[in-house]
Design an enzyme around this catalytic site. Structure first.
Site, PDB file in Angstrom:
ATOM      1  N   LYS A  43      -4.661 -42.240 -20.543  1.00  0.00           N
ATOM      2  CA  LYS A  43      -5.916 -42.478 -19.911  1.00  0.00           C
ATOM      3  C   LYS A  43      -6.811 -41.109 -19.457  1.00  0.00           C
ATOM      4  O   LYS A  43      -8.094 -41.177 -19.456  1.00  0.00           O
ATOM      5  CB  LYS A  43      -5.745 -43.331 -18.811  1.00  0.00           C
ATOM      6  CG  LYS A  43      -5.100 -42.902 -17.510  1.00  0.00           C
ATOM      7  CD  LYS A  43      -4.947 -44.164 -16.454  1.00  0.00           C
ATOM      8  CE  LYS A  43      -3.941 -44.098 -15.325  1.00  0.00           C
ATOM      9  NZ  LYS A  43      -3.508 -42.764 -15.191  1.00  0.00           N
ATOM     10  N   ARG A  69      -5.390 -50.128  -8.676  1.00  0.00           N
ATOM     11  CA  ARG A  69      -4.134 -50.502  -9.107  1.00  0.00           C
ATOM     12  C   ARG A  69      -3.665 -51.801  -8.843  1.00  0.00           C
ATOM     13  O   ARG A  69      -2.466 -52.095  -8.965  1.00  0.00           O
ATOM     14  CB  ARG A  69      -3.003 -49.064  -8.769  1.00  0.00           C
ATOM     15  CG  ARG A  69      -2.942 -48.037  -9.611  1.00  0.00           C
ATOM     16  CD  ARG A  69      -2.254 -47.112  -8.949  1.00  0.00           C
ATOM     17  NE  ARG A  69      -1.579 -46.145  -9.790  1.00  0.00           N
ATOM     18  CZ  ARG A  69      -1.896 -44.949 -10.323  1.00  0.00           C
ATOM     19  NH1 ARG A  69      -3.363 -44.607  -9.955  1.00  0.00           N
ATOM     20  NH2 ARG A  69      -1.287 -44.146 -10.873  1.00  0.00           N
ATOM     21  N   ARG A  79       4.905 -33.886 -21.045  1.00  0.00           N
ATOM     22  CA  ARG A  79       3.551 -33.952 -20.401  1.00  0.00           C
ATOM     23  C   ARG A  79       3.678 -32.510 -19.412  1.00  0.00           C
ATOM     24  O   ARG A  79       4.642 -32.466 -18.534  1.00  0.00           O
ATOM     25  CB  ARG A  79       3.215 -35.088 -19.615  1.00  0.00           C
ATOM     26  CG  ARG A  79       1.896 -35.147 -19.025  1.00  0.00           C
ATOM     27  CD  ARG A  79       1.214 -36.138 -18.804  1.00  0.00           C
ATOM     28  NE  ARG A  79       1.897 -36.879 -17.562  1.00  0.00           N
ATOM     29  CZ  ARG A  79       1.421 -38.002 -17.151  1.00  0.00           C
ATOM     30  NH1 ARG A  79       0.055 -38.540 -17.526  1.00  0.00           N
ATOM     31  NH2 ARG A  79       1.679 -38.785 -16.059  1.00  0.00           N
ATOM     32  N   ARG A  87       4.520 -31.896 -13.622  1.00  0.00           N
ATOM     33  CA  ARG A  87       4.425 -32.713 -12.404  1.00  0.00           C
ATOM     34  C   ARG A  87       5.387 -33.220 -11.647  1.00  0.00           C
ATOM     35  O   ARG A  87       6.415 -33.673 -12.199  1.00  0.00           O
ATOM     36  CB  ARG A  87       3.449 -33.833 -12.661  1.00  0.00           C
ATOM     37  CG  ARG A  87       1.907 -33.779 -12.555  1.00  0.00           C
ATOM     38  CD  ARG A  87       0.968 -34.920 -13.185  1.00  0.00           C
ATOM     39  NE  ARG A  87       1.487 -36.388 -12.368  1.00  0.00           N
ATOM     40  CZ  ARG A  87       0.826 -37.283 -12.938  1.00  0.00           C
ATOM     41  NH1 ARG A  87      -0.509 -37.079 -13.585  1.00  0.00           N
ATOM     42  NH2 ARG A  87       1.155 -38.491 -12.569  1.00  0.00           N
ATOM     43  N   ARG A  90       7.206 -45.676 -11.215  1.00  0.00           N
ATOM     44  CA  ARG A  90       5.721 -45.607 -11.534  1.00  0.00           C
ATOM     45  C   ARG A  90       5.371 -46.833 -12.632  1.00  0.00           C
ATOM     46  O   ARG A  90       4.455 -47.563 -12.220  1.00  0.00           O
ATOM     47  CB  ARG A  90       5.095 -44.497 -11.885  1.00  0.00           C
ATOM     48  CG  ARG A  90       5.133 -43.414 -10.659  1.00  0.00           C
ATOM     49  CD  ARG A  90       5.002 -42.239 -11.363  1.00  0.00           C
ATOM     50  NE  ARG A  90       3.524 -41.669 -11.669  1.00  0.00           N
ATOM     51  CZ  ARG A  90       3.509 -40.838 -13.025  1.00  0.00           C
ATOM     52  NH1 ARG A  90       4.531 -40.009 -13.502  1.00  0.00           N
ATOM     53  NH2 ARG A  90       2.191 -40.684 -13.401  1.00  0.00           N
TER      54      ARG A  90
HETATM   55  P1  AMP Z   1      -1.921 -40.790 -11.600  1.00  0.00           P
HETATM   56  O1  AMP Z   1      -2.281 -39.461 -11.738  1.00  0.00           O
HETATM   57  O2  AMP Z   1      -2.858 -41.897 -11.799  1.00  0.00           O
HETATM   58  O3  AMP Z   1      -0.669 -41.207 -12.337  1.00  0.00           O
HETATM   59  O4  AMP Z   1      -1.391 -41.093 -10.143  1.00  0.00           O
HETATM   60  C1  AMP Z   1      -0.273 -40.202  -9.555  1.00  0.00           C
HETATM   61  C2  AMP Z   1       0.178 -40.775  -8.233  1.00  0.00           C
HETATM   62  O5  AMP Z   1      -0.986 -40.734  -7.358  1.00  0.00           O
HETATM   63  C3  AMP Z   1       0.821 -42.259  -8.356  1.00  0.00           C
HETATM   64  O6  AMP Z   1       1.759 -42.373  -8.857  1.00  0.00           O
HETATM   65  C4  AMP Z   1       0.480 -42.564  -6.969  1.00  0.00           C
HETATM   66  O7  AMP Z   1       1.451 -42.041  -5.979  1.00  0.00           O
HETATM   67  C5  AMP Z   1      -0.849 -41.826  -6.522  1.00  0.00           C
HETATM   68  N1  AMP Z   1      -2.085 -42.734  -6.953  1.00  0.00           N
HETATM   69  C6  AMP Z   1      -3.098 -42.547  -7.776  1.00  0.00           C
HETATM   70  N2  AMP Z   1      -3.996 -43.481  -7.582  1.00  0.00           N
HETATM   71  C7  AMP Z   1      -3.520 -44.306  -6.877  1.00  0.00           C
HETATM   72  C8  AMP Z   1      -4.040 -45.678  -6.435  1.00  0.00           C
HETATM   73  N3  AMP Z   1      -5.243 -46.205  -6.809  1.00  0.00           N
HETATM   74  N4  AMP Z   1      -3.634 -46.047  -5.186  1.00  0.00           N
HETATM   75  C9  AMP Z   1      -2.605 -45.459  -4.679  1.00  0.00           C
HETATM   76  N5  AMP Z   1      -1.978 -44.531  -4.963  1.00  0.00           N
HETATM   77  C10 AMP Z   1      -2.482 -43.984  -5.986  1.00  0.00           C
END
Ligand code: AMP
Length: 216
Positions: free
Chosen positions: A14, A88, A127, A158, A169
């Site tokens: 994404k 989410r 990644r 990461r 996740r």
């Molecule tokens: P992402 O980069 O979108 O995979 O997000 C990485 C991490 O950030 C996630 O595993 C959550 O811990 C946190 N995170 C990102 N977006 C959200 C959200 N909308 N609500 C809560 N935590 C978030």
């Protein structure tokens, strides 16, 4: 131009699609994951709390994420945006609707990127992200790359791109995010995209829908 949302499991590509959409259509990408990683670098209580939650792979408190998102949306003014990683949960979707109404805008398209779990697990191992600008790389595609081709920053794994954190996740996605599919389908905003294909093929499918301009 339209306001978009990409709904997808972690490592579904994404972020990459969001970046291409920003380049082609000038839609500003807002990734809550990136906003949180940036905020986690602050040397204060909130920064440390965010760091711990990110490491665990769990969701950060709604209040924290929404406050960062509000700040970012207000900075944009009338510029169209693309949400990556938010909402989410149904609660976040409802909060988003209120927030957008308050700002005087709304969502036009929700793209659901569909990828089988086996494909996602392979992608997570390969990644890397830029430690400065957050750009995402797949090292299976780019051998020996250790710095960002955009800003020169160091490429890192990461802290939540481990097989164990990925399971947490992915389960969080299934449990909390899956109901959003129904939520946005009912609102007639949802478009399903087969995202197990190449980056270019996925992008073409999305572009075709956007170019048709048939906002629901
Ligand atoms: P992402 O980069 O979108 O995979 O997000 C990485 C991490 O950030 C996630 O595993 C959550 O811990 C946190 N995170 C990102 N977006 C959200 C959200 N909308 N609500 C809560 N935590 C978030």
């Amino acid at each position: 131009m339209s306001n978009l949302l990409l709904l997808a499991p972690p490592a579904s590509g994404k972020g990459t699609q969001a970046e291409k959409l920003e380049k082609k259509y000038g839609i500003k990408q807002i990734s809550t994951g990136n906003l949180l990683r940036k905020a986690s670098k602050n040397n204060d209580d909130l920064g440390r709390k965010i760091t711990d939650t990110l490491k665990s792979g769990k969701l950060v408190d709604d209040e924290v994420v929404i406050s960062l998102l509000r700040e970012e949306l207000l900075k944009l003014g009338n510029q169209p945006f693309l949400l990556d990683g938010f909402p989410r949960t149904i609660n976040q979707a409802e909060e988003l609707e209120l927030l957008l109404k308050e700002i005087g805008t709304s969502l036009d398209y929700v793209f659901l990127l569909e990828v089988p779990k086996e494909v996602l697990e392979k992608r997570i191992i390969n990644r890397r992200i830029c430690s400065d600008c957050g750009k995402v790389y797949n090292i299976a595609d780019s051998n020996n790359l250790n710095s960002c081709t955009t800003c020169g920053g160091l490429l890192i794994t990461r802290s939540d791109d481990t097989v164990d954190a990925y399971q947490v996740r992915y389960m969080a996605y299934l449990n909390s995010t899956y109901p959003l599919i129904e939520y946005y389908d009912k609102k007639k905003l949802l478009y399903r995209i087969d995202a197990a294909r190449s980056v270019e093929e996925v992008f073409e499918s999305i572009s075709t829908i956007l170019n048709r301009g048939d906002e629901k």
